[in-house]
Write a protein that holds these residues in place. Structure first.
Motif, PDB file in Angstrom:
ATOM      1  N   THR A  81      -6.710 -23.495 -52.019  1.00  0.00           N
ATOM      2  CA  THR A  81      -7.345 -22.179 -52.025  1.00  0.00           C
ATOM      3  C   THR A  81      -7.781 -21.781 -50.631  1.00  0.00           C
ATOM      4  O   THR A  81      -8.033 -22.634 -49.780  1.00  0.00           O
ATOM      5  N   HIS A  82      -7.847 -20.444 -50.417  1.00  0.00           N
ATOM      6  CA  HIS A  82      -8.422 -19.907 -49.184  1.00  0.00           C
ATOM      7  C   HIS A  82      -9.790 -19.285 -49.453  1.00  0.00           C
ATOM      8  O   HIS A  82     -10.525 -18.964 -48.529  1.00  0.00           O
ATOM      9  N   GLN A  83     -10.097 -19.073 -50.731  1.00  0.00           N
ATOM     10  CA  GLN A  83     -11.265 -18.276 -51.105  1.00  0.00           C
ATOM     11  C   GLN A  83     -12.546 -19.101 -51.022  1.00  0.00           C
ATOM     12  O   GLN A  83     -12.661 -20.156 -51.634  1.00  0.00           O
ATOM     13  N   ASP A  84     -13.529 -18.593 -50.281  1.00  0.00           N
ATOM     14  CA  ASP A  84     -14.755 -19.343 -50.025  1.00  0.00           C
ATOM     15  C   ASP A  84     -15.465 -19.732 -51.322  1.00  0.00           C
ATOM     16  O   ASP A  84     -15.890 -20.881 -51.479  1.00  0.00           O
ATOM     17  N   SER A  85     -15.620 -18.796 -52.258  1.00  0.00           N
ATOM     18  CA  SER A  85     -16.331 -19.106 -53.497  1.00  0.00           C
ATOM     19  C   SER A  85     -15.590 -20.174 -54.295  1.00  0.00           C
ATOM     20  O   SER A  85     -16.205 -21.051 -54.914  1.00  0.00           O
ATOM     21  N   THR A  86     -14.253 -20.119 -54.278  1.00  0.00           N
ATOM     22  CA  THR A  86     -13.468 -21.101 -55.018  1.00  0.00           C
ATOM     23  C   THR A  86     -13.607 -22.481 -54.391  1.00  0.00           C
ATOM     24  O   THR A  86     -13.718 -23.490 -55.093  1.00  0.00           O
ATOM     25  N   ILE A  87     -13.611 -22.532 -53.067  1.00  0.00           N
ATOM     26  CA  ILE A  87     -13.807 -23.809 -52.375  1.00  0.00           C
ATOM     27  C   ILE A  87     -15.139 -24.428 -52.789  1.00  0.00           C
ATOM     28  O   ILE A  87     -15.217 -25.606 -53.161  1.00  0.00           O
ATOM     29  N   ARG A  88     -16.184 -23.627 -52.740  1.00  0.00           N
ATOM     30  CA  ARG A  88     -17.531 -24.147 -52.969  1.00  0.00           C
ATOM     31  C   ARG A  88     -17.805 -24.454 -54.439  1.00  0.00           C
ATOM     32  O   ARG A  88     -18.589 -25.364 -54.744  1.00  0.00           O
ATOM     33  N   ARG A  89     -17.171 -23.737 -55.355  1.00  0.00           N
ATOM     34  CA  ARG A  89     -17.505 -23.880 -56.770  1.00  0.00           C
ATOM     35  C   ARG A  89     -16.564 -24.839 -57.516  1.00  0.00           C
ATOM     36  O   ARG A  89     -16.885 -25.254 -58.627  1.00  0.00           O
ATOM     37  N   THR A  90     -15.424 -25.164 -56.926  1.00  0.00           N
ATOM     38  CA  THR A  90     -14.480 -26.006 -57.672  1.00  0.00           C
ATOM     39  C   THR A  90     -14.184 -27.344 -57.006  1.00  0.00           C
ATOM     40  O   THR A  90     -13.631 -28.235 -57.657  1.00  0.00           O
ATOM     41  N   ALA A  91     -14.503 -27.497 -55.725  1.00  0.00           N
ATOM     42  CA  ALA A  91     -14.140 -28.738 -55.028  1.00  0.00           C
ATOM     43  C   ALA A  91     -15.368 -29.580 -54.715  1.00  0.00           C
ATOM     44  O   ALA A  91     -16.464 -29.061 -54.510  1.00  0.00           O
ATOM     45  N   ARG A 104      -3.657 -13.813 -67.463  1.00  0.00           N
ATOM     46  CA  ARG A 104      -2.385 -14.511 -67.216  1.00  0.00           C
ATOM     47  C   ARG A 104      -2.646 -15.873 -66.582  1.00  0.00           C
ATOM     48  O   ARG A 104      -1.970 -16.862 -66.915  1.00  0.00           O
ATOM     49  N   LYS A 105      -3.626 -15.927 -65.664  1.00  0.00           N
ATOM     50  CA  LYS A 105      -3.965 -17.220 -65.056  1.00  0.00           C
ATOM     51  C   LYS A 105      -4.449 -18.194 -66.128  1.00  0.00           C
ATOM     52  O   LYS A 105      -4.075 -19.377 -66.144  1.00  0.00           O
ATOM     53  N   ARG A 106      -5.297 -17.708 -67.036  1.00  0.00           N
ATOM     54  CA  ARG A 106      -5.817 -18.584 -68.088  1.00  0.00           C
ATOM     55  C   ARG A 106      -4.706 -19.046 -69.028  1.00  0.00           C
ATOM     56  O   ARG A 106      -4.706 -20.192 -69.494  1.00  0.00           O
ATOM     57  N   ALA A 107      -3.744 -18.169 -69.304  1.00  0.00           N
ATOM     58  CA  ALA A 107      -2.603 -18.572 -70.129  1.00  0.00           C
ATOM     59  C   ALA A 107      -1.818 -19.684 -69.445  1.00  0.00           C
ATOM     60  O   ALA A 107      -1.351 -20.630 -70.101  1.00  0.00           O
ATOM     61  N   SER A 108      -1.691 -19.589 -68.125  1.00  0.00           N
ATOM     62  CA  SER A 108      -0.976 -20.650 -67.402  1.00  0.00           C
ATOM     63  C   SER A 108      -1.760 -21.956 -67.431  1.00  0.00           C
ATOM     64  O   SER A 108      -1.174 -23.048 -67.422  1.00  0.00           O
ATOM     65  N   PHE A 109      -3.095 -21.876 -67.471  1.00  0.00           N
ATOM     66  CA  PHE A 109      -3.919 -23.082 -67.617  1.00  0.00           C
ATOM     67  C   PHE A 109      -3.636 -23.742 -68.964  1.00  0.00           C
ATOM     68  O   PHE A 109      -3.486 -24.962 -69.064  1.00  0.00           O
ATOM     69  N   ILE A 127     -15.312 -11.098 -59.979  1.00  0.00           N
ATOM     70  CA  ILE A 127     -15.758 -11.485 -61.321  1.00  0.00           C
ATOM     71  C   ILE A 127     -14.693 -12.323 -62.016  1.00  0.00           C
ATOM     72  O   ILE A 127     -14.990 -13.378 -62.599  1.00  0.00           O
ATOM     73  N   ALA A 128     -13.439 -11.864 -61.946  1.00  0.00           N
ATOM     74  CA  ALA A 128     -12.349 -12.628 -62.556  1.00  0.00           C
ATOM     75  C   ALA A 128     -12.207 -13.995 -61.892  1.00  0.00           C
ATOM     76  O   ALA A 128     -11.909 -14.993 -62.558  1.00  0.00           O
ATOM     77  N   SER A 129     -12.447 -14.036 -60.581  1.00  0.00           N
ATOM     78  CA  SER A 129     -12.384 -15.322 -59.867  1.00  0.00           C
ATOM     79  C   SER A 129     -13.445 -16.277 -60.384  1.00  0.00           C
ATOM     80  O   SER A 129     -13.188 -17.477 -60.574  1.00  0.00           O
ATOM     81  N   THR A 130     -14.658 -15.769 -60.619  1.00  0.00           N
ATOM     82  CA  THR A 130     -15.737 -16.607 -61.136  1.00  0.00           C
ATOM     83  C   THR A 130     -15.380 -17.177 -62.500  1.00  0.00           C
ATOM     84  O   THR A 130     -15.651 -18.355 -62.796  1.00  0.00           O
ATOM     85  N   VAL A 131     -14.764 -16.367 -63.341  1.00  0.00           N
ATOM     86  CA  VAL A 131     -14.334 -16.835 -64.668  1.00  0.00           C
ATOM     87  C   VAL A 131     -13.362 -18.003 -64.518  1.00  0.00           C
ATOM     88  O   VAL A 131     -13.475 -19.025 -65.210  1.00  0.00           O
ATOM     89  N   ILE A 132     -12.391 -17.862 -63.615  1.00  0.00           N
ATOM     90  CA  ILE A 132     -11.400 -18.918 -63.406  1.00  0.00           C
ATOM     91  C   ILE A 132     -12.048 -20.164 -62.812  1.00  0.00           C
ATOM     92  O   ILE A 132     -11.757 -21.303 -63.215  1.00  0.00           O
ATOM     93  N   GLU A 133     -12.949 -19.979 -61.856  1.00  0.00           N
ATOM     94  CA  GLU A 133     -13.629 -21.121 -61.235  1.00  0.00           C
ATOM     95  C   GLU A 133     -14.445 -21.892 -62.270  1.00  0.00           C
ATOM     96  O   GLU A 133     -14.420 -23.136 -62.296  1.00  0.00           O
ATOM     97  N   ASP A 134     -15.157 -21.168 -63.121  1.00  0.00           N
ATOM     98  CA  ASP A 134     -15.930 -21.823 -64.182  1.00  0.00           C
ATOM     99  C   ASP A 134     -15.015 -22.581 -65.133  1.00  0.00           C
ATOM    100  O   ASP A 134     -15.335 -23.692 -65.582  1.00  0.00           O
ATOM    101  N   LEU A 135     -13.859 -21.979 -65.446  1.00  0.00           N
ATOM    102  CA  LEU A 135     -12.928 -22.610 -66.376  1.00  0.00           C
ATOM    103  C   LEU A 135     -12.377 -23.913 -65.808  1.00  0.00           C
ATOM    104  O   LEU A 135     -12.229 -24.908 -66.527  1.00  0.00           O
ATOM    105  N   ILE A 136     -12.088 -23.919 -64.514  1.00  0.00           N
ATOM    106  CA  ILE A 136     -11.582 -25.136 -63.877  1.00  0.00           C
ATOM    107  C   ILE A 136     -12.581 -26.274 -64.038  1.00  0.00           C
ATOM    108  O   ILE A 136     -12.222 -27.409 -64.386  1.00  0.00           O
ATOM    109  N   ARG A 137     -13.850 -25.990 -63.819  1.00  0.00           N
ATOM    110  CA  ARG A 137     -14.882 -27.014 -63.977  1.00  0.00           C
ATOM    111  C   ARG A 137     -15.072 -27.398 -65.445  1.00  0.00           C
ATOM    112  O   ARG A 137     -15.274 -28.574 -65.770  1.00  0.00           O
ATOM    113  N   GLN A 138     -15.011 -26.422 -66.335  1.00  0.00           N
ATOM    114  CA  GLN A 138     -15.169 -26.707 -67.764  1.00  0.00           C
ATOM    115  C   GLN A 138     -14.066 -27.633 -68.262  1.00  0.00           C
ATOM    116  O   GLN A 138     -14.317 -28.571 -69.020  1.00  0.00           O
ATOM    117  N   LEU A 139     -12.832 -27.374 -67.819  1.00  0.00           N
ATOM    118  CA  LEU A 139     -11.718 -28.224 -68.234  1.00  0.00           C
ATOM    119  C   LEU A 139     -11.891 -29.643 -67.710  1.00  0.00           C
ATOM    120  O   LEU A 139     -11.543 -30.613 -68.386  1.00  0.00           O
TER     121      LEU A 139
END
Length: 260
Positions: A206-216, A145-150, A180-192
């Motif tokens: 975001t509040h999520q540590d992995s999302t902060i480090r992998r997308t910003a 659903r998140k990817r559909a919103s993207f 795992i689903a978070s990693t997919v979304i984080e990768d997609l943000i960078r890919q886009l």
């Protein structure tokens, strides 16, 4: 120095007696990946809505590519497209994935249904949802659903290229997802960001540590309605700022007041 793509000057916003933004200054440059972090209730989502033109500030000025915005996005078009991905995906349950993603084009363009379907399928392929056009939101996982919103956020009318989104605003895109689903979304943000013809500039809450480090790349820390710290992602591990130290450790002891 390069002109900011988006600039907020002295932005304040209150809801009743609750002042969520207090004289905020913020700049976003083309190609930048800005992370907006801080405790809950400190105005992070409100900043995104102000940037998107969905919420009007009580005071201050907003400049989009050097042009001062007057009113909300519905009052006058910005010189660049800005699109927002909402925290809960905000899909219409009664519409198929194709109808959700293509909603803007179905409602506000003169493109043929076949042309819109082709564009929708192209965007779904970009976000890894090829073959899902005829499904309904209830048939998708949270990550899907998140990817559909993207896909919906990056769609645009090829006959109006000036309206294509140049900036994406993500509000907690990995909230509620497993690692795992978070990693997919984080990768997609960078890919886009790296995909030609898609938004290369974004701000993410975001509040999520992995999302902060992998997308910003750059971070601003909000607390009590103000920017209390800003720096590169790598700086947050070495800063002595007590707000950042407490936020990263999750400690209840420190300058951040624990509600409840």
């Amino acid at each position: 120095m390069t002109e900011p793509l988006i600039e907020l000057k002295g932005i304040s916003k209150a809801f009743g007696n609750n002042k969520v933004l207090d004289n905020i200054d913020l700049t976003i440059y083309r190609g930048e990946a800005l992370g907006i972090i801080g405790p809950s209730g400190t105005g992070k989502s409100t900043i995104l809505r102000v940037i998107a033109g969905l919420t009007a500030p009580d005071s201050g000025e907003i400049y989009i590519q050097g042009v001062r915005r007057k009113g909300l996005i519905e009052d006058s078009a910005d010189p660049i497209g800005i699109s927002m991905v909402f925290q809960q995906a905000a899909l219409f349950d009664s519409l198929s994935v194709e109808e959700n993603v293509g909603f803007l084009l179905y409602q506000h363009s003169k493109l043929s249904r076949k042309r819109i379907r082709d564009i929708v399928h192209e965007k779904l392929e970009m976000v890894g949802l090829g073959g899902s056009a005829d499904k309904y939101p209830s048939e998708l996982s949270g990550g899907m659903r998140k990817r559909a919103s993207f896909a919906r956020a990056i769609i645009s009318n090829p006959e109006s290229p000036n309206e294509a989104p140049e900036v994406l605003l993500y509000d907690e895109p990995t909230a509620g997802l497993d690692p795992i689903a978070s990693t997919v979304i984080e990768d997609l943000i960078r890919q886009l960001q790296c995909t030609q013809g898609v938004c290369s500039t974004y701000a993410i809450v975001t509040h999520q540590d992995s999302t902060i480090r992998r997308t910003a790349d750059k971070l601003v820390f909000l607390y009590e309605g103000r920017v209390q710290w800003e720096g590169h992602v790598s700086d947050m591990d070495t800063t002595s700022n007590p707000l950042i130290r407490q936020f990263l450790s999750g400690s209840i002891a420190g300058p951040i007041h624990v509600v409840g």
